[in-house]
Design a protein around this motif. Structure first.
Motif, PDB file in Angstrom:
ATOM      1  N   ARG A   9       0.750  -1.005  -0.067  1.00 53.80           N
ATOM      2  CA  ARG A   9       0.112   0.026   0.001  1.00 53.80           C
ATOM      3  C   ARG A   9       0.831   1.203   0.084  1.00 53.80           C
ATOM      4  O   ARG A   9       1.742   1.410   0.895  1.00 53.80           O
ATOM      5  CB  ARG A   9      -1.021  -0.062   1.174  1.00 53.80           C
TER       6      ARG A   9
ATOM      7  N   LYS B 208      -5.961   8.525  12.336  1.00 50.83           N
ATOM      8  CA  LYS B 208      -6.814   7.287  12.763  1.00 50.83           C
ATOM      9  C   LYS B 208      -5.936   6.313  13.646  1.00 50.83           C
ATOM     10  O   LYS B 208      -6.705   5.143  13.710  1.00 50.83           O
ATOM     11  CB  LYS B 208      -6.723   6.651  11.305  1.00 50.83           C
TER      12      LYS B 208
ATOM     13  N   GLN C  75      -7.686   3.046  15.787  1.00 51.08           N
ATOM     14  CA  GLN C  75      -9.014   2.883  15.238  1.00 51.08           C
ATOM     15  C   GLN C  75      -8.643   1.494  14.325  1.00 51.08           C
ATOM     16  O   GLN C  75      -8.923   1.736  13.070  1.00 51.08           O
ATOM     17  CB  GLN C  75      -9.788   3.876  14.614  1.00 51.08           C
ATOM     18  N   GLY C  76      -8.566   0.348  14.576  1.00 46.82           N
ATOM     19  CA  GLY C  76      -8.439  -0.716  13.847  1.00 46.82           C
ATOM     20  C   GLY C  76      -7.234  -1.068  13.620  1.00 46.82           C
ATOM     21  O   GLY C  76      -6.185  -0.747  14.088  1.00 46.82           O
ATOM     22  N   ASP C  77      -7.128  -2.024  12.730  1.00 45.04           N
ATOM     23  CA  ASP C  77      -5.750  -2.661  12.230  1.00 45.04           C
ATOM     24  C   ASP C  77      -4.883  -1.966  11.498  1.00 45.04           C
ATOM     25  O   ASP C  77      -5.199  -0.968  10.879  1.00 45.04           O
ATOM     26  CB  ASP C  77      -6.208  -3.984  11.512  1.00 45.04           C
ATOM     27  N   THR C  78      -3.508  -2.080  11.427  1.00 45.77           N
ATOM     28  CA  THR C  78      -2.846  -1.136  10.802  1.00 45.77           C
ATOM     29  C   THR C  78      -1.639  -2.357  10.006  1.00 45.77           C
ATOM     30  O   THR C  78      -1.549  -3.396  10.269  1.00 45.77           O
ATOM     31  CB  THR C  78      -1.600  -0.502  11.820  1.00 45.77           C
TER      32      THR C  78
ATOM     33  N   PRO D  63      -2.666   2.841   9.778  1.00 45.95           N
ATOM     34  CA  PRO D  63      -3.935   2.205   9.893  1.00 45.95           C
ATOM     35  C   PRO D  63      -4.521   1.807   8.500  1.00 45.95           C
ATOM     36  O   PRO D  63      -4.350   2.719   7.451  1.00 45.95           O
ATOM     37  CB  PRO D  63      -4.853   3.430  10.576  1.00 45.95           C
ATOM     38  N   ASP D  64      -5.302   0.595   8.378  1.00 44.54           N
ATOM     39  CA  ASP D  64      -5.640   0.221   7.234  1.00 44.54           C
ATOM     40  C   ASP D  64      -7.137   1.154   6.551  1.00 44.54           C
ATOM     41  O   ASP D  64      -7.101   1.267   5.600  1.00 44.54           O
ATOM     42  CB  ASP D  64      -6.499  -1.121   7.295  1.00 44.54           C
ATOM     43  N   ASP D  65      -7.370   1.801   7.738  1.00 44.51           N
ATOM     44  CA  ASP D  65      -8.660   2.765   7.199  1.00 44.51           C
ATOM     45  C   ASP D  65      -8.012   4.135   6.665  1.00 44.51           C
ATOM     46  O   ASP D  65      -8.935   4.947   6.647  1.00 44.51           O
ATOM     47  CB  ASP D  65      -9.557   2.742   8.510  1.00 44.51           C
ATOM     48  N   LEU D  66      -6.838   4.366   6.501  1.00 43.09           N
ATOM     49  CA  LEU D  66      -6.331   5.662   6.206  1.00 43.09           C
ATOM     50  C   LEU D  66      -6.857   6.301   4.943  1.00 43.09           C
ATOM     51  O   LEU D  66      -6.716   5.370   3.944  1.00 43.09           O
ATOM     52  CB  LEU D  66      -4.802   5.642   6.175  1.00 43.09           C
ATOM     53  N   LYS D  67      -7.579   7.454   4.980  1.00 38.03           N
ATOM     54  CA  LYS D  67      -8.018   7.750   3.738  1.00 38.03           C
ATOM     55  C   LYS D  67      -7.657   9.207   3.352  1.00 38.03           C
ATOM     56  O   LYS D  67      -7.042  10.039   4.186  1.00 38.03           O
ATOM     57  CB  LYS D  67      -9.668   7.838   3.938  1.00 38.03           C
TER      58      LYS D  67
ATOM     59  N   ASP E 149      -7.321  12.267   5.932  1.00 34.20           N
ATOM     60  CA  ASP E 149      -6.744  12.235   7.342  1.00 34.20           C
ATOM     61  C   ASP E 149      -5.436  13.040   7.546  1.00 34.20           C
ATOM     62  O   ASP E 149      -4.621  12.948   6.513  1.00 34.20           O
ATOM     63  CB  ASP E 149      -6.734  10.699   7.432  1.00 34.20           C
TER      64      ASP E 149
END
Ligand code: PLP
Length: 377
Positions: free
Chosen positions: A281, A309, A312-315, A340-344, A347
């Protein structure tokens, strides 16, 4: 991130990328260093971060300044430092700039070669000059300075003898153990070599009075480093061991250690992408090598990174890159950063301890991007 920086960012929400400096922390760093090395005069290496608010505050607190150019000398004077508290510490200077500095009252100059002495003799007659020594490139410094500056001990000895004959004041020696020096053990070797030269020059009728120990004290990055206190006590011990009760005037030139931990760069995610289905990624930020993070070159300086983030959840492992159209604008590819996997996009991504060697290293307008803005709070 200090509470003052946090408050500023929450209240002001400045456009990113930006560097935010906590002036109180710079002040505390200066006072702590002055306390731990009471025998040393502090010359702030202003190239690390010459923000006018930092310069003005340090000048008022009594700091002196190590400068590298006539432009920095003018900035230091404008900040309120008298010429007597300014050294021209670059060993490579134009003769016209030496003359301009001398005309402004600067009387303390570095050199490491015969050619530079010749310029100093003409443009700064009678000035105090100190010779920069060259040591082996340090393996424990993340940003070593051993290759480009300084001369051998034997050459320094001859140059200081001839400095006196040329009408200059052969005043002392300087060295730099390497920037972001993680090992406090490096001081002993450097101070020991300098002390030997003090002795051999005394035997030749040259009485050196100054030991300029340069910079090197670390900032707080991912790679563990000795604390400022450990450095200060190792340096003090080395001075006493090698100079005994004939301690010279000691001058220290901290750059990174006064400002690095007092600053933070806030950036924003521009894009998260993959280049193939099972590939890594990529996280592209709005700050990169040309936006002030040049010390990530060869991944030398590994900043601590926080995101909005976090927690808040997995990295997972990422490659972190800057926004410009240049292949070299990749910050970290080899170093394992997990974000973080949720990075958008949108952010925030913060680079901690980024107060040194960032704003000054920023390009002016590559790709039209404006230079990194600095806020001092
Ligand atoms: C850059 C520099 C410094 C400051 O070094 P730090 O490692 O940032 O403390 C000090 N002295 C000289 C001559 C320098 O070039």
């Amino acid at each position: 991130m200090t509470p003052r920086i946090e408050t500023f960012l929450a209240d002001q929400r400045p456009a990113t990328p930006c560097l935010v400096m906590d002036l109180d922390m710079v002040r505390d760093n200066y006072l702590a260093l002055a306390r731990s090395l009471p025998q040393a005069r502090i010359f702030y290496a202003m190239k690390a971060n010459p923000a006018p608010q930092i310069m003005g505050m340090l000048a008022e607190m009594g700091s002196s300044f190590d400068t590298a150019s006539i432009y920095e000398i003018r900035e230091a004077l404008a900040a309120g430092a008298p010429a007597s508290r300014i050294s021209f510490g670059n060993t490579v200077k134009k003769q016209s700039d030496i003359a301009a500095a001398y005309a402004l009252g600067v009387r303390l100059f570095a050199f490491d070669s015969q050619g530079e002495l010749e310029k100093l003799a003409v443009a700064a007659p009678g000035a105090k000059v100190y010779c920069r020594l060259r040591f082996e490139k340090s393996k424990t410094a993340d940003w070593p300075l051993g290759g480009k500056f300084g001369c051998s001990l034997a050459m320094a000895e001859e140059l200081l003898v001839s400095a006196g004959q040329m009408g200059l004041d052969p005043y002392g020696l300087s060295f730099h153990v390497g920037s972001q020096q993680r090992d406090a053990g490096e001081w002993d070797v450097a101070v020991g070599k300098a002390a030997m030269l003090f002795t051999s020059l005394r035997e030749r009728g040259v009485n050196l009075r100054l030991l300029n120990v340069g910079g090197g004290l670390p900032g707080h990055y991912l790679t563990e480093a000795a604390s400022h206190e450990e450095h200060a006590s190792a340096l003090t011990a080395a001075l006493h061991k090698h100079f005994g009760n004939r301690l010279p005037e000691v001058l220290i030139e901290p750059g990174r250690s006064l400002v690095a931990d007092a600053g933070m760069i806030r950036s924003e995610v521009v894009l998260v992408s993959h280049k193939m289905e099972d590939g890594p990624r990529w996280v592209y930020l709005d700050v990169g090598k040309f936006g002030g993070l040049i010390e990530t070159m060869d991944e030398a300086i590994k900043y601590r990174i926080r995101t909005s983030k976090d927690g808040q959840g997995d990295t997972s492992r990422v490659i972190i890159a800057g926004p410009t159209c240049d292949e070299v604008d990749v910050l970290y590819q080899e170093t394992a950063y997990n974000l973080p996997d949720d990075l958008k996009p949108g952010d925030t991504v913060d680079f901690l301890s980024a107060g040194a060697y960032t704003s000054t290293y920023c390009s002016v307008a590559f790709n039209g991007l404006p230079p990194l803005k600095t806020y001092c709070v």
